[in-house]
Each structure stands twice: as structure tokens, then as C-alpha cells.
Design a protein around this motif. Structure first.
Motif, PDB file in Angstrom:
ATOM      1  N   THR A 418     -10.576  -1.669  -0.187  1.00 49.34           N
ATOM      2  CA  THR A 418     -11.582  -0.984  -1.012  1.00 49.34           C
ATOM      3  C   THR A 418     -11.892   0.401  -0.463  1.00 49.34           C
ATOM      4  O   THR A 418     -11.994   1.382  -1.224  1.00 49.34           O
ATOM      5  CB  THR A 418     -12.872  -1.829  -1.069  1.00 49.34           C
ATOM      6  N   ALA A 421      -9.058   2.792  -1.054  1.00 46.74           N
ATOM      7  CA  ALA A 421      -8.927   3.126  -2.474  1.00 46.74           C
ATOM      8  C   ALA A 421      -9.883   4.229  -2.892  1.00 46.74           C
ATOM      9  O   ALA A 421      -9.714   4.822  -3.963  1.00 46.74           O
ATOM     10  CB  ALA A 421      -9.156   1.883  -3.328  1.00 46.74           C
ATOM     11  N   ARG A 422     -10.901   4.516  -2.077  1.00 43.42           N
ATOM     12  CA  ARG A 422     -11.824   5.593  -2.422  1.00 43.42           C
ATOM     13  C   ARG A 422     -11.147   6.964  -2.362  1.00 43.42           C
ATOM     14  O   ARG A 422     -11.635   7.919  -2.941  1.00 43.42           O
ATOM     15  CB  ARG A 422     -13.035   5.568  -1.468  1.00 43.42           C
ATOM     16  N   ASP A 423     -10.044   7.051  -1.639  1.00 38.95           N
ATOM     17  CA  ASP A 423      -9.210   8.249  -1.667  1.00 38.95           C
ATOM     18  C   ASP A 423      -7.808   7.793  -2.071  1.00 38.95           C
ATOM     19  O   ASP A 423      -6.922   7.632  -1.238  1.00 38.95           O
ATOM     20  CB  ASP A 423      -9.196   8.933  -0.304  1.00 38.95           C
ATOM     21  N   ALA A 424      -7.643   7.566  -3.366  1.00 46.87           N
ATOM     22  CA  ALA A 424      -6.433   6.916  -3.871  1.00 46.87           C
ATOM     23  C   ALA A 424      -5.167   7.714  -3.595  1.00 46.87           C
ATOM     24  O   ALA A 424      -4.069   7.158  -3.577  1.00 46.87           O
ATOM     25  CB  ALA A 424      -6.571   6.670  -5.379  1.00 46.87           C
ATOM     26  N   SER A 425      -5.288   9.023  -3.360  1.00 43.24           N
ATOM     27  CA  SER A 425      -4.101   9.846  -3.137  1.00 43.24           C
ATOM     28  C   SER A 425      -3.614   9.805  -1.703  1.00 43.24           C
ATOM     29  O   SER A 425      -2.516  10.279  -1.403  1.00 43.24           O
ATOM     30  CB  SER A 425      -4.410  11.302  -3.519  1.00 43.24           C
ATOM     31  N   PRO A 428      -1.269   5.653  -0.463  1.00 40.61           N
ATOM     32  CA  PRO A 428      -1.647   4.446  -1.221  1.00 40.61           C
ATOM     33  C   PRO A 428      -0.914   3.186  -0.758  1.00 40.61           C
ATOM     34  O   PRO A 428      -1.427   2.072  -0.924  1.00 40.61           O
ATOM     35  CB  PRO A 428      -1.277   4.813  -2.659  1.00 40.61           C
ATOM     36  N   ARG A 431      -3.024   0.786   1.820  1.00 38.20           N
ATOM     37  CA  ARG A 431      -4.027  -0.207   1.432  1.00 38.20           C
ATOM     38  C   ARG A 431      -3.390  -1.491   0.905  1.00 38.20           C
ATOM     39  O   ARG A 431      -3.892  -2.584   1.153  1.00 38.20           O
ATOM     40  CB  ARG A 431      -4.995   0.386   0.410  1.00 38.20           C
ATOM     41  N   TRP A 432      -2.258  -1.341   0.201  1.00 34.85           N
ATOM     42  CA  TRP A 432      -1.582  -2.541  -0.294  1.00 34.85           C
ATOM     43  C   TRP A 432      -0.953  -3.328   0.851  1.00 34.85           C
ATOM     44  O   TRP A 432      -0.962  -4.575   0.852  1.00 34.85           O
ATOM     45  CB  TRP A 432      -0.530  -2.154  -1.327  1.00 34.85           C
ATOM     46  N   THR A 495     -10.285  14.131   1.826  1.00 36.74           N
ATOM     47  CA  THR A 495     -11.541  13.510   1.406  1.00 36.74           C
ATOM     48  C   THR A 495     -12.593  14.533   1.056  1.00 36.74           C
ATOM     49  O   THR A 495     -13.649  14.194   0.551  1.00 36.74           O
ATOM     50  CB  THR A 495     -12.096  12.599   2.509  1.00 36.74           C
TER      51      THR A 495
END
Length: 619
Positions: A418, A421-425, A428, A431-432, A495
Motif C-alpha cells: 500500500t 503504491a502511493r508513488d505508483a511510478s 512498481p 511492491r508486487w 515523491t
């Protein structure tokens, strides 16, 4: 003292072993590696941040020029007004500057070394009863917390504060072992100096420390109370000597205490830096993230129980926070029937009290609060995760222990997903990966009653990798960025942060230090003060760019009642102030001392230095 493994139905054979078992051959090399890597992380390209927070850097510079400025924490070597914090952290940096000369490295290296020392002390504290592996995990968790990386590479007081708090926890742990009044007094002394570093924030750990001793020290209840009262007296002395010094020193021969309403360090502690921070309102300039209008990320966001997980503070501190809370609740439950002197429960009280009291205060403060304050939670989070993880791992034959371990790992993976994901770029894939690997490790823990020893180790290492990957990546991204300003933030440059390098808000720059003409003009002065201007920020900028003393009219936000117009007139008459620089700014909402500005404009001729209006005050 006794010790408990969680849960109590699965106590390992060495559960009653005294502190200090035979040292494994790998222990010292592992500790050396941890401290070396921590030092590299905190020192790598440290000079890129320059003077970081110019407000404190200017006070350090003043301390290298004047012993009185060093003693009181004055912003200027002429000793007109202090910074709005007690000076303990400035003492360390200014003494470094006196030895090595004032520069970025002499300013920031002491902060980084305080971070390394805090990691070492946390390791030593946790290791005493829970072994080297737990100590290493706790130390690594602190070292890799993004806000810790941020603040141990910065010149705010928080670096010394964290070191002193961990020292207090170490001394408390030693005190609880054998009901030692001496160790308890040393813990109180550490907290006294924490008060002289950041006032009441340094005492938020006190309830947990005192409760642990009262509950678990192996002596009579009467002696426990006497020892606590003695420690309380030690705390008063270790913090109060400087408060008394300031109160007894003639006010006319020392600087005004910045941030106070009556030139009193005690009022500063109880008012602006005390109840004002908690309650907000007129007693606290700047405001926090309560129900008012300043609910931006630089001021903590909206108050409430989820504040530590929000957009402002979440990526600073909360990567391992869910796991720490799970470990605390489970640990207290599993030790509910343990003997009074059980060291596991005592440790949970020390670190859990630290986390809960500080966390609740930070969550509901309505006055000024910044995200980097949360660095004070990092040692408690690291200790709880390490202690809980180690004890549950030893009791993994029990289904309840494995399920709690699984919950800690999965909660960490899901929450880190989570946060990332707040900085999706930003990477990525990370996080997965964390989510999948952490989820798999959690499932393996929950179902792994029949693990072979080798497979169990593989699963444990996989869980650690998943749990530490996200915070480590964010910490490395933090170290890769320069940071400046009054509200630094962690994370990669993408960010946005609050200033250059993804790291500051309200930073230095703009007028004053950015004007070559003004810098040259002030460097040429020979008076006691090269200039006077409104607010600490502008004065600090001018001091750092010129090496000269500059009067900060009105203190941090321009609203302190110092200096007075009568004092200012007398200083001008004595030829002690060369220029008045107009357009100064403070760090908050204050408007400065308009009487001085009006008097200067009415009696002296305006000139320009670059794009700045100045008034020459000497003939």
C-alpha cells in the motif's frame, strides 16, 4: 529473573537461561557488518546536503564563534536570541565545528555517528535477553527506517534525542534485571539530557520505563517505589541544572530564550514546546494537522488514530508498524500468566509503552508537528518486531505462534504494498514482489508444523527479505537525495518532498544568501552585528553566507518580543549594527517587530544591495 517464550506451552530448553550466553563465533562479525553498513548508509555523500537546516546550522556556526552562544544555543554570536529548542544537540555539533572547523561535514558527521551509536545500543539492549539474532534484527530495523536515515543525515535535534532514548532503554533493561537503583538513575539521567535536547518529547518514554521497573524488578514493592523516586530526583537534576542556570543568569547578559513569551526556558518547555504542541491554539505558533486549515503533509495531516499511517507520516515510519503492534498484543497475551519478573513481558512493557504513548501523542497533537518527529518511534518498532519475531519463532511448534508470525509477515507485506503504491511510478515491480513473496512466506508459516530445520530457515529468511525489502529500498532512496529546509521528508525525489532533493519545506534560499551584492556588503562590515532583519530564517541565511552575526528580530517566526525597540536604538547608537535588511521572513505566521522597522524607515535612508532594500545604520 525469569523469561518466557511465546506461547508458554512451547518453552524452549534455554528459556530460563540467564543473560549473556556463550557468544556464537559469527556474532561479532555480524555486528561489525551491521554497524559498518549503517555508517556507510548515513555517511554516503553526506556533504551533498550542505548545511541542511540552516536554522540550526547558523546556531552551530555561532557556537564555534562564541562560547556563550554555544552554551545557550544562540542563533548569533552576539547573543541576542536563541533557537526555540534547548541546546544539547547544538553542543555536540558546535564542539565538532570548533575542532574541525565549521563546514557541512563537521556539522553532519556527529549526527550520523549518533545514529550508528543508537543502532549499536539497540542491538545491545535487545540481545541481553533475546539473543544476537534478535539484536541484529532490531538494529537493522532502526537503521533502515526511512525517517531514521533522514534524521541521522540532518542537523535537527532528533538524532541526539533518539540516541539518548535508546540509552535510557538500555539502562532501564539493566535496572530491571537486578532491581538496580544505579542503572535506573542512569536511565533517568539519559532522559534528563533528552529533555535538554527536545524538551517534553524526551519524556514520552518515561511511563513505559517506570511501569516496567515497577512491575518486574525483583525486589519488594517498597524498594521499587523508593528506586523510582530516586530516579525521579535524578531526572530533575539532570534536566533542571540548565533550566536553573538560565533562570539565575542575569537576563541582560544572556540571549533571549527564543519561542518563550517571558524569556524563560521553563515556560518554553511547558508552553510553546509543551502544551502548545499538544493542544495548539494561541500558545503554539504554526499549528498542526488538527481540525484547522493546516492539514498538509508537512504538518502531519489530520489528527486521529490513523495519522501514523497517513500520507504525511506513513512512508516515514509505518513500514514495520503493523508487525510491531501485532507482536506487542500477542506477546502481552501469551505472557499474561508469567511470573511477575518475566523479562519478556518487562521488555514488552518498555518498548510497548514507548511506542503506544509516543504514538498516541503524535496521532492527536493539534499543535505544530512534523512527519520527521516519528523517528522517535523507530527504536521501539524495531525492538518489538525483533523480540516478538524471535520468541514466536522459538515457539513455532505451536499453531498459535505460527499464525501470529504469519499475521506479522502478511500484514507487513500488504501494508508495504500500500505504501509503495502511493508513488505508483517508482519501481512498481517492487511492491508486487513484496506482496507475493511475503504472502507466500505467511502461508508457509501458517501451514508449516512439519517443517524440516533447513526448510524452516529458508522460510524465515524469505519472510525477512519480504519484510525488509520495502523499507530498505525507501531508505536507500532517502540517502541518495540531498535534504535541506525546516521540514525534510524521506523517499525518492519522485515523491515531490517539500523542497529541493525531495527533502525540505521552508528551506533557506531566496533573499539574503542568494544576493551576491548583499553578501559582499555584509562581509565587509566590522561591527558586532553585520545586520538585523526579521525572523530567524533570513538571519540564519545571512549568517551562513557571510560568516557574520545577524540579529533575528522576533525569533523563529518574527513574533518573539526581542529585541525591544529601546535595546535596538541603544545598540545602533553604540555603532554595533551595520545594516537593517528589510523583507526578512520568519518560519511561521508572525509579522516581526514592526516598531523597529518603522523606526528604521523614519530615521535612515534606504539603499539597495542587489534586489534587497537595506538601511545603513552606522555613520
Amino acid at each position: 529473573m525469569t523469561t518466557t517464550t511465546l506461547p508458554r506451552t512451547a518453552v524452549a530448553p534455554d528459556a530460563q537461561r540467564a543473560p549473556g550466553p556463550t557468544r556464537p563465533v559469527w556474532q561479532r562479525p555480524a555486528l561489525a557488518a551491521l554497524l559498518l553498513l549503517t555508517a556507510v548508509l548515513y555517511l554516503w555523500r553526506l556533504g551533498d546536503s550542505g548545511t541542511a537546516n540552516g536554522f540550526y546550522a547558523a546556531a552551530v556556526q555561532a557556537g564555534t564563534q562564541s562560547w556563550k552562544a554555544l552554551l545557550f544555543g544562540s542563533l548569533d554570536a552576539g547573543n541576542v536570541i536563541t533557537v526555540d529548542k534547548p541546546p544539547a544537540s547544538l553542543w555536540v555539533m558546535a564542539l565538532s565545528g570548533r575542532v574541525f572547523g565549521f563546514n557541512s561535514w563537521s556539522l553532519l558527521v556527529p549526527q550520523a555517528l549518533e545514529g550508528v551509536a543508537a543502532v549499536a545500543l539497540l542491538y545491545a539492549t535487545v540481545k541481553r535477553h533475546f539473543g544476537a539474532v534478535a539484536g541484529l534484527l532490531a538494529g537493522a530495523a532502526l537503521a533502515l527506517t526511512p525517517v531514521a536515515v533522514l534524521m541521522f543525515r540532518f542537523d535537527n535535534p532528533d538524532a541526539l534525542l533518539v540516541l539518548l532514548l535508546v540509552a535510557g532503554a538500555y539502562c532501564t533493561t539493566r535496572a530491571v534485571e537486578k532491581a538496580s537503583a544505579r542503572w535506573l538513575a542512569l536511565a533517568a539521567a539519559a532522559l534528563g539530557f533528552a529533555f535538554l535536547t527536545k524538551m517534553l518529547q524526551g519524556l514520552l518514554v518515561l511511563p513505559g520505563f517506570a511501569l516496567a521497573y515497577l512491575v518486574a524488578a525483583p525486589t519488594t514493592i517498597g524498594r521499587r517505589f523508593v528506586h523510582l523516586l530516586t530516579a525521579g530526583a535524578t531526572l530533575v537534576v539532570s534536566a533542571g541544572w540548565f533550566v536553573a542556570l538560565v533562570a539565575l543568569w542575569p537576563a541582560g547578559s544572556r540571549p533571549y530564550i527564543g519561542g518563550s513569551s517571558d524569556n524563560s526556558l521553563l515556560e518554553l518547555a511547558l508552553g510553546y514546546n509543551g502544551l502548545g504542541r499538544i493542544l495548539g491554539g494561541a500558545g503554539n505558533r504554526g499549528g498542526g494537522g488538527g481540525g484547522g486549515g493546516m492539514q498538509n503533509t508537512g504538518f502531519g495531516g489530520a489528527t486521529g488514530i490513523t495519522r501514523l499511517f497517513g500520507d504525511s507520516m506513513g512512508t516515514e515510519i509505518s513500514w514495520l508498524l503493523p508487525a510491531a503492534l501485532i507482536a506487542l498484543v500477542a506477546g502481552l497475551w501469551f505472557t499474561r500468566r508469567a511470573p511477575r519478573t518475566d523479562v519478556t513481558r518487562a521488555a514488552l512493557i518498555v518498548w510497548g509503552g514507548w511506542l503506544l504513548v509516543s504514538g498516541v501523542v503524535f496521532s492527536y497533537m493539534s499543535g505544530t508537528i512534523h512527519p520527521y518527529y516519528t523517528v522517535a518511534l523507530a527504536p521501539a518498532i524495531g525492538a518489538l518486531v525483533a523480540i516478538g519475531g524471535r520468541e514466536l519463532w522459538r515457539a513455532r511448534a505451536a499453531t498459535s505462534a505460527r499464525l501470529v508470525l504469519a499475521a506479522m509477515v502478511f500484514a507487513t507485506a500488504a501494508w508495504d504494498f500500500t505504501l509503495l503504491a502511493r508513488d505508483a511510478s517508482w519501481h512498481p515491480w517492487l511492491r508486487w514482489t513484496v506482496l507475493v513473496v511475503g504472502g507466500a512466506a505467511a502461508v508457509a508459516f501458517a501451514a508449516g508444523a512439519a517443517f524440516t530445520r533447513r526448510l524452516a530457515v529458508v522460510v524465515a529468511l524469505t519472510a525477512l527479505l519480504a519484510s525488509f525489502s520495502a523499507t530498505s529500498a525507501w531508505a536507500l532512496a532517502t540517502a541518495a537525495q540531498p535534504h535541506a529546509g525546516s521540514i525534510p521528508s524521506s523517499g525518492p525525489a519522485t515523491t515531490g518532498g517539500f523542497g529541493f532533493g525531495g527533502g525540505g519545506f521552508g528551506g533557506m534560499g531566496g533573499m539574503g544568501g542568494g544576493s551576491t551584492e548583499l553578501t559582499t556588503l555584509l562581509k565587509s562590515t566590522t561591527t558586532k552585528w553585520a545586520a538585523a532583519t526579521t525572523g530567524d530564517q533570513t538571519a540564519a541565511e545571512l549568517e551562513l553566507s557571510t560568516g557574520k552575526s545577524v540579529i533575528a528580530i522576533g525569533g523563529w517566526d518574527g513574533s518573539d518580543p526581542a529585541p525591544t525597540l529601546s535595546w535596538f536604538k541603544a545598540a545602533v547608537a553604540r555603532g554595533e549594527i551595520a545594516y537593517y535588511v528589510s523583507g526578512g521572513r520568519g518560519g511561521g505566521m508572525g509579522g516581526g517587530n514592526s516598531e523597529i522597522a518603522t523606526w528604521v524607515a523614519a530615521n535612515f535612508t534606504a539603499e539597495t544591495a542587489g534586489n534587497t532594500t537595506v538601511y545603513k545604520l552606522t555613520k
